[in-house]
Enzyme design. Structure first.
Site, PDB file in Angstrom:
ATOM      1  CG  ASP A 195      -0.454   0.290   2.492  1.00  0.00           C
ATOM      2  OD1 ASP A 195       0.761   0.514   2.603  1.00  0.00           O
ATOM      3  OD2 ASP A 195      -1.226   0.306   3.456  1.00  0.00           O
ATOM      4  CG  ASN A 203      -6.811  11.183  -0.874  1.00  0.00           C
ATOM      5  OD1 ASN A 203      -6.696  11.381  -2.088  1.00  0.00           O
ATOM      6  ND2 ASN A 203      -7.098  10.001  -0.361  1.00  0.00           N
ATOM      7  CG  HIS A 208     -10.640  12.952  -2.137  1.00  0.00           C
ATOM      8  ND1 HIS A 208     -10.332  11.795  -1.455  1.00  0.00           N
ATOM      9  CD2 HIS A 208     -11.111  13.829  -1.215  1.00  0.00           C
ATOM     10  CE1 HIS A 208     -10.613  11.942  -0.172  1.00  0.00           C
ATOM     11  NE2 HIS A 208     -11.093  13.170   0.004  1.00  0.00           N
ATOM     12  CG  ASP A 212      -9.528   9.405  -7.315  1.00  0.00           C
ATOM     13  OD1 ASP A 212      -9.334   8.753  -6.254  1.00  0.00           O
ATOM     14  OD2 ASP A 212     -10.618   9.937  -7.596  1.00  0.00           O
ATOM     15  CD  GLU A 238      -4.466   3.779   1.649  1.00  0.00           C
ATOM     16  OE1 GLU A 238      -4.075   3.975   2.809  1.00  0.00           O
ATOM     17  OE2 GLU A 238      -5.663   3.898   1.296  1.00  0.00           O
TER      18      GLU A 238
END
Length: 313
Positions: A195, A203, A208, A212, A238
């Site tokens: 991760d 974020n 966000h 993304d 994630e």
């Protein structure tokens, strides 16, 4: 009783010499009408219809078949079945023609158009004898659009819409299948869980949309570094998993290190540099899905404790 009215002595009426002619004309007209009806149905069918002789040459075809393959009717009559069959050789097709019986076959196949493009076809065929000649009657329905819709539905059902990686359900299915194969064949199976480090800060700081974009970029890095047969899945948020069939521990560790270095070297437009932590394990004897996932998760946890941006097993 008057003899003229006695049915036993009354002469039969004279035959009409034209009766047989008119009867023959009526039968022939009915046959012509029937032939015309079937020819109309054949020509106007929404499905492509082609009739082949036993040598694979076009004996008859309708306009829909020619249109499906992008040929004129004149061109169609010059073709053999191997001129459009995408998946079979001429020898394969002649053998298939030889084996087709009156019951025929029904299957899906692909055919090649004049321009080289490929169409998906639902094919039904059967054998018939016409004037002493064996003919193969084929009905070809273009299912290209339907297959594309099915493909899109399958993608939606199995793929994470943001990253394009396998979604959790699909990855779980494929991992379960891989575990069963590995145990059955005795081949190794590697699993990497990773991760992104401090992803919440990305974020919170950049928004966000930037987060993304980072997730999508990470999957691009993964696809650049792994084999075609390897499977990457988004496990949640994630967190990702990478399935490495046939990989022992050293190969699994090397794959994880390549990903770690690749992500660290990548520049993400909004977020800049990003790192990830990795847990790498291989399937143990008699180990199941849950135990394997748990060991990968614990290895990832050790990587976080070791300072992040590293690989632990």
């Amino acid at each position: 009783m008057n003899a003229s009215h006695n049915p036993l002595t009354q002469e039969a009426p004279a035959e009409d010499p034209d009766a047989g002619y008119f009867e023959r004309e009526t039968v022939e007209q009915l046959l012509r009408d029937r032939d015309s009806l079937w020819h109309t149905l054949f020509a106007q069918s929404r499905d492509g219809v082609v009739v082949l002789d036993q040598n694979g040459r076009v004996y008859e075809a309708n306009p829909r078949f020619a249109e499906t393959l992008g040929h004129t009717m004149e061109e169609i009559y010059q073709l053999h079945v191997w001129d459009w069959a995408y998946e079979y050789t001429a020898d394969d097709l002649l053998e298939m023609i030889h084996c087709i019986d009156a019951d025929g076959h029904h299957f899906e196949t692909r055919q090649m158009r004049k321009d080289g493009s490929v169409v998906e076809i639902e094919l039904s065929n059967s054998r018939t004898i016409f004037r002493g000649q064996k003919l193969i009657f084929c009905i070809c329905r273009d299912i290209t659009e339907r297959k594309e819709v099915e493909r899109r539905i399958r993608i939606l059902a199995t793929t994470d819409t943001l990253t394009g990686a396998a979604n959790r359900a699909e990855f779980s299915r494929r991992l379960n299948d891989a575990i069963a194969r590995a145990h059955a064949t005795g081949t190794p199976l590697g699993l990497v869980m990773f991760d992104l480090d401090l992803f919440k800060q990305i974020n919170d700081t950049h928004g966000h949309d930037a987060g993304d974009a980072v997730l999508r970029g990470v999957i691009e890095v993964v696809r650049e570094q792994v084999r075609e047969e390897d499977v990457v899945g988004r496990w949640g948020g994630e967190e990702f998993l990478l399935l490495l069939s046939g990989a022992d521990l050293s190969e699994t560790l090397r794959a994880a290190e390549r990903l770690r270095a690749g992500i660290e070297a990548r520049h993400f437009d909004a977020a800049g540099s990003v790192t990830a932590s990795f847990g790498a394990v291989v399937l143990a004897d008699d180990e199941g899905f849950d135990a394997l996932i748990k060991r990968a998760d614990m290895a990832l946890y050790r990587a976080k404790l070791a300072g992040r941006n590293c690989v632990e097993s």
